[in-house]
Design a protein around this motif. Structure first.
Motif, PDB file in Angstrom:
ATOM      1  N   ARG A 177       0.773  -1.462  -0.422  1.00  6.45           N
ATOM      2  CA  ARG A 177      -0.317  -0.035   0.049  1.00  6.45           C
ATOM      3  C   ARG A 177       0.996   1.515  -0.008  1.00  6.45           C
ATOM      4  O   ARG A 177       0.347   2.206  -0.522  1.00  6.45           O
ATOM      5  CB  ARG A 177      -0.747  -0.717   1.260  1.00  6.45           C
ATOM      6  CG  ARG A 177      -2.036  -1.102   1.474  1.00  6.45           C
ATOM      7  CD  ARG A 177      -3.183  -0.866   2.436  1.00  6.45           C
ATOM      8  NE  ARG A 177      -2.483  -1.062   3.947  1.00  6.45           N
ATOM      9  CZ  ARG A 177      -2.698  -1.917   4.075  1.00  6.45           C
ATOM     10  NH1 ARG A 177      -2.966  -2.846   3.880  1.00  6.45           N
ATOM     11  NH2 ARG A 177      -2.028  -1.676   5.506  1.00  6.45           N
ATOM     12  N   LEU A 178       1.739   1.057   0.282  1.00  8.19           N
ATOM     13  CA  LEU A 178       2.571   2.268   0.779  1.00  8.19           C
ATOM     14  C   LEU A 178       3.198   2.168  -0.692  1.00  8.19           C
ATOM     15  O   LEU A 178       3.499   3.676  -1.448  1.00  8.19           O
ATOM     16  CB  LEU A 178       3.618   2.214   1.605  1.00  8.19           C
ATOM     17  CG  LEU A 178       5.148   3.159   1.745  1.00  8.19           C
ATOM     18  CD1 LEU A 178       4.923   4.387   2.282  1.00  8.19           C
ATOM     19  CD2 LEU A 178       6.427   2.650   3.176  1.00  8.19           C
ATOM     20  N   VAL A 179       4.003   1.601  -1.278  1.00  7.77           N
ATOM     21  CA  VAL A 179       4.330   1.962  -2.897  1.00  7.77           C
ATOM     22  C   VAL A 179       3.071   2.568  -3.848  1.00  7.77           C
ATOM     23  O   VAL A 179       3.250   3.798  -4.588  1.00  7.77           O
ATOM     24  CB  VAL A 179       4.707   0.538  -3.429  1.00  7.77           C
ATOM     25  CG1 VAL A 179       4.778   0.913  -5.442  1.00  7.77           C
ATOM     26  CG2 VAL A 179       6.272  -0.251  -2.714  1.00  7.77           C
ATOM     27  N   LEU A 180       1.842   1.437  -3.763  1.00  5.15           N
ATOM     28  CA  LEU A 180       0.035   2.592  -4.053  1.00  5.15           C
ATOM     29  C   LEU A 180      -0.088   3.971  -4.027  1.00  5.15           C
ATOM     30  O   LEU A 180      -0.019   4.872  -4.902  1.00  5.15           O
ATOM     31  CB  LEU A 180      -0.743   1.469  -4.367  1.00  5.15           C
ATOM     32  CG  LEU A 180      -0.302   0.437  -4.957  1.00  5.15           C
ATOM     33  CD1 LEU A 180      -1.996  -0.300  -4.411  1.00  5.15           C
ATOM     34  CD2 LEU A 180      -0.313   0.619  -6.288  1.00  5.15           C
ATOM     35  N   VAL A 181       0.160   4.284  -2.909  1.00  2.99           N
ATOM     36  CA  VAL A 181       0.421   5.580  -2.333  1.00  2.99           C
ATOM     37  C   VAL A 181       1.520   6.942  -2.593  1.00  2.99           C
ATOM     38  O   VAL A 181       0.980   7.478  -3.111  1.00  2.99           O
ATOM     39  CB  VAL A 181       0.925   5.284  -0.384  1.00  2.99           C
ATOM     40  CG1 VAL A 181      -0.262   7.300  -0.122  1.00  2.99           C
ATOM     41  CG2 VAL A 181      -1.126   5.042  -0.325  1.00  2.99           C
ATOM     42  N   SER A 182       2.907   6.054  -2.563  1.00  3.33           N
ATOM     43  CA  SER A 182       4.014   6.803  -3.071  1.00  3.33           C
ATOM     44  C   SER A 182       3.892   6.855  -4.496  1.00  3.33           C
ATOM     45  O   SER A 182       4.367   8.511  -4.590  1.00  3.33           O
ATOM     46  CB  SER A 182       5.131   6.507  -2.744  1.00  3.33           C
ATOM     47  OG  SER A 182       6.224   7.194  -3.127  1.00  3.33           O
ATOM     48  N   SER A 183       4.078   6.381  -5.366  1.00  2.00           N
ATOM     49  CA  SER A 183       4.334   5.730  -6.808  1.00  2.00           C
ATOM     50  C   SER A 183       2.162   6.731  -7.811  1.00  2.00           C
ATOM     51  O   SER A 183       2.830   6.507  -8.560  1.00  2.00           O
ATOM     52  CB  SER A 183       4.388   4.959  -7.146  1.00  2.00           C
ATOM     53  OG  SER A 183       3.667   3.371  -6.676  1.00  2.00           O
ATOM     54  N   VAL A 184       1.421   6.209  -6.769  1.00  3.23           N
ATOM     55  CA  VAL A 184      -0.058   6.332  -8.497  1.00  3.23           C
ATOM     56  C   VAL A 184      -0.017   7.967  -7.146  1.00  3.23           C
ATOM     57  O   VAL A 184      -0.975   8.782  -7.993  1.00  3.23           O
ATOM     58  CB  VAL A 184      -0.968   5.425  -7.896  1.00  3.23           C
ATOM     59  CG1 VAL A 184      -1.934   5.843  -8.704  1.00  3.23           C
ATOM     60  CG2 VAL A 184      -0.204   3.769  -8.495  1.00  3.23           C
ATOM     61  N   LEU A 185      -1.338   7.287  -5.985  1.00  2.00           N
ATOM     62  CA  LEU A 185      -2.129   8.418  -5.423  1.00  2.00           C
ATOM     63  C   LEU A 185      -1.067   9.874  -5.256  1.00  2.00           C
ATOM     64  O   LEU A 185      -2.056  11.036  -5.231  1.00  2.00           O
ATOM     65  CB  LEU A 185      -2.266   7.843  -4.083  1.00  2.00           C
ATOM     66  CG  LEU A 185      -3.344   6.407  -4.071  1.00  2.00           C
ATOM     67  CD1 LEU A 185      -3.869   6.493  -2.516  1.00  2.00           C
ATOM     68  CD2 LEU A 185      -4.535   7.329  -5.124  1.00  2.00           C
TER      69      LEU A 185
END
Length: 535
Positions: A133-141
Motif C-alpha cells: 500500500r505504501l508503494v501505491l500511495v507513493s507512486s500513484v496516489l
C-alpha cells in the motif's frame, strides 16, 4: 472567448483586419481568443472555411463551443447561427483543468477527488501488505494531483481531503470497514527518508515547489509567451525590469504567484552585470534581500528603483536599523557594472544553479528539521515489508500490549513469548525476553551474529543490533528476518493459539533469508551453483 458587444454579423472579410484573433494549440485542441467585433468574427469564420477547403478536415461542431464574456443574448444567438457551436459558460474544463476567471470553487476540483477515489475502488487494500500500500500511495496516489498543482495553489481543504484518502489507504481498514490505527504521524511520514520519514510527498510544499517554476521563468525566460503576457498585464512600467516590482493585484493565479516571491528571492542569488534588471530593494544580490532585513519597517521612498540607481544613493536611502548587516550586504555589491549585459540569476539549492522542482522540494521539506539515523534500514538487502517493519520497530510504534494500553484499547498484559507477567513492550519482546535471547544465541552460534544487546531503549537496541557490529549483508538479512519472525510468532500465539519452538523458528528464518538473498543475487546478475552428489 469573446468580449465586447456584437450587434450584427456578416461573412464579409474586412481588409482592415491585421491580427484578428489569438490562438493556443495543444494536440488536437485549439483555443481561440477573439473580440466580438464584426470584422474579427468574419475573419475567424472565413479562416475556418479556408482551412476546411484546403485540408479536407472539418470542425466538429458538436465538440466545439464558444464562451461569451459580456455579450448580450441577441449576440450569442447570432454567434450560434454563424458557427453552429455550443454555448458554454465559465467554469469549464480545458486539458483536464478548470478554466475560470475567478478562483476555482469546490465543484471545480471535485473531479480530481473523484479520480483518486476511482483508483482506490479498483484496489483491494485489505489483500495488500502495508509495504504494498505504501508503494501505491507513493507512486500513484501522490502523483495524480501533480498536474493540477503545477497550475494552481490548491486550497487547504483539497489538500486535507487528498491526505485523508492517502492516510486511509496506507493504514488500511478492518473487516468491518473501520479505519485502523495510524502508527506514525502524517507530518513525520512526509519527511524524506534521510530525515526519519517514509518519503511521501507533502502536497503543500510540493505545490509551492511546482509553482515556483512559473516565477523562475519570469526572471530567466524573457522571450517566452508567459513573460510577454505577464509583463503586459502586471508590469508597473518602471525603469527596473525585475518582476519583483510588478503589481500585486490581478487574477487569483497572479496573486498566488506573488505570495511565493519572498520564498523565491531567498532561494536565488543575482550575479550582477548591468544592475538594470535587478531590484535594489527586493532581489537577492548581496546574500539576503534588503526587504528581509527591514520587515515591519517603512520602506524607503524609492524602493522601486533598480540596483544600479540604488547603489548610488544607498547610504541616503537606508537610514534604518540593522546598519551593520546592511553595510555588509552593500560591501558585496560590485564596484564596476557592465552596461548592456543582463543580470544572471542562480538557484541556490541546485549544484548547477538552475531551478529544479526536486531540489527545491527537498530543501523545503528538510528546512529546520533534524535528520534521524535510519538510512541503514533502506539500504538493507531485505524485502520492503521487512524494511517497513524495522522502521516501525525503530520508532517503537508496533502495537504491543503496552502501545494498545496507551491508546486505551486493552489493559496491559504479560509477554506472549515467555508467558511471564512482565510488561510486553518492544524492548522486552525483541531484546530482553528469554525466548528471543535463546533464538539470538542460536543465530550467534551458526552465523556469528551479536548475541548480547544493550537494553536502554528500543531504538538504541535496534541501532546496535544492525550498526554496532561489522556484519555482512547476509548476516544483516538474517537479523532483520529474525526480528520479523519474533513478531509473527507473538501474533500467532496471541491471536491463533499457535506456537513454534526455537529450532522450528530458526529453520524458517534461515529459509526465508536465503531465498530472498539468492533472489536478490539473481536479479543483480550474479551466478551461483547448486550441486547434488550421489553416493
Amino acid at each position: 472567448m469573446l468580449q465586447a458587444t456584437a450587434l450584427t454579423l456578416d461573412t464579409t472579410l474586412s481588409r482592415k483586419v491585421i491580427s484578428p484573433f489569438f490562438l493556443l494549440q495543444y494536440a488536437d485542441d485549439t483555443l481561440v481568443f477573439s473580440s466580438a467585433e464584426g470584422h474579427t468574427l468574419r475573419a475567424l469564420y472565413l479562416t475556418l472555411q479556408l482551412f476546411q477547403n484546403v485540408s479536407g478536415l472539418t470542425v466538429n461542431a458538436a465538440k466545439s463551443s464558444f464562451v461569451p464574456c459580456n455579450l448580450s443574448f441577441e449576440a450569442c444567438n447570432l454567434l450560434m447561427q454563424l458557427f453552429h457551436f455550443q454555448h458554454a459558460d465559465f467554469p469549464l474544463q480545458y486539458l483536464g483543468l478548470p478554466l475560470t476567471v475567478t478562483r476555482p470553487t469546490r465543484d471545480c476540483f471535485q473531479p480530481l477527488l473523484d479520480i483518486i477515489e476511482k483508483k482506490l475502488a479498483g484496489w483491494k487494500g485489505r489483500l495488500l501488505s502495508r509495504s504494498g500500500r505504501l508503494v501505491l500511495v507513493s507512486s500513484v496516489l501522490s502523483s495524480i494531483p501533480s498536474y493540477a498543482m503545477s497550475s494552481f495553489l490548491l486550497p487547504t481543504w483539497l489538500v486535507d481531503a487528498i491526505d485523508k484518502v492517502r492516510k486511509r489507504f496506507l493504514w488500511g481498514t478492518n473487516t468491518s470497514g473501520r479505519q485502523k490505527i495510524h502508527l506514525i504521524t502524517w507530518n513525520r511520514i512526509c519527511l524524506p527518508k534521510s530525515h526519519g520519514g517514509l518519503g511521501l510527498l507533502d502536497f503543500k510544499l510540493h505545490n509551492r515547489a511546482l509553482l515556483l517554476r512559473w516565477v523562475w521563468k519570469l526572471y530567466t525566460c524573457r522571450q517566452s509567451l508567459w513573460f510577454a503576457l505577464a509583463s503586459n498585464l502586471f508590469s508597473a512600467r518602471r525603469g527596473c525590469k525585475s518582476p519583483a516590482l510588478w503589481v500585486s493585484g490581478g487574477s487569483f493565479f497572479w496573486r498566488d504567484l506573488r505570495s511565493l516571491f519572498p520564498l523565491f528571492q531567498l532561494s536565488t542569488r543575482v550575479t550582477v552585470q548591468s544592475g538594470v534588471d535587478t531590484s535594489f530593494w527586493y532581489d537577492n544580490w548581496g546574500g539576503k534581500p534588503l526587504s528581509f532585513l527591514f520587515k515591519g519597517v517603512e520602506r524607503p521612498p524609492k524602493s522601486g528603483m533598480c540596483l544600479k540607481d540604488g547603489l548610488q544613493d544607498a547610504l541616503v536611502l537606508l537610514p534604518l536599523p540593522r546598519q551593520l548587516e546592511t553595510h555588509s550586504i552593500l560591501a558585496m555589491a560590485p564596484t564596476v557594472l557592465s552596461p548592456g549585459r543582463i543580470d544572471a540569476l542562480r538557484w541556490r539549492w541546485s549544484p548547477d544553479g538552475r531551478f529544479s522542482v526536486a531540489t527545491t522540494y527537498k530543501c523545503l521539506s528538510t528546512a529546520g528539521k533534524l535528520g534521524s539515523p535510519l538510512n541503514w534500514i533502506w539500504s538493507l538487502k531485505a524485502p520492503p515489508s521487512l524494511k517497513l517493519f524495522l522502521y516501525l520497530l525503530s520508532n517503537d510504534r508496533l502495537l504491543t500490549r503496552q502501545q494498545l494500553s496507551k491508546r486505551g484499547i486493552m489493559s496491559q498484559g504479560g509477554c506472549a513469548l515467555c508467558d511471564s507477567d512482565l510488561l510486553e513492550d518492544s524492548l522486552h519482546l525483541f531484546f530482553e525476553c528469554p525466548f528471543s535471547a535463546q533464538l539470538r544465541l542460536r543465530l550467534h552460534t551458526l552465523y556469528n551474529t551479536p548475541a548480547v544487546v544493550p537494553s536502554h531503549s528500543t531504538k538504541e537496541a535496534v541501532l546496535f543490533f544492525f550498526k554496532g557490529n561489522n556484519l555482512n549483508d547476509f548476516q544483516l538479512t538474517l537479523l532483520a528476518t529474525s526480528l520479523y519472525a519474533l513478531w509473527l510468532e507473538r501474533n500467532n500465539r496471541t491471536f491463533r493459539s499457535s506456537t513454534r519452538a526455537v529450532p522450528t523458528l530458526l529453520e524458517w528464518i534461515m529459509a526465508e533469508a536465503r531465498s530472498y538473498f539468492f533472489f536478490l543475487l539473481i536479479r543483480t546478475g550474479a551466478v551461483f551453483f547448486y550441486f547434488t552428489f550421489l553416493s
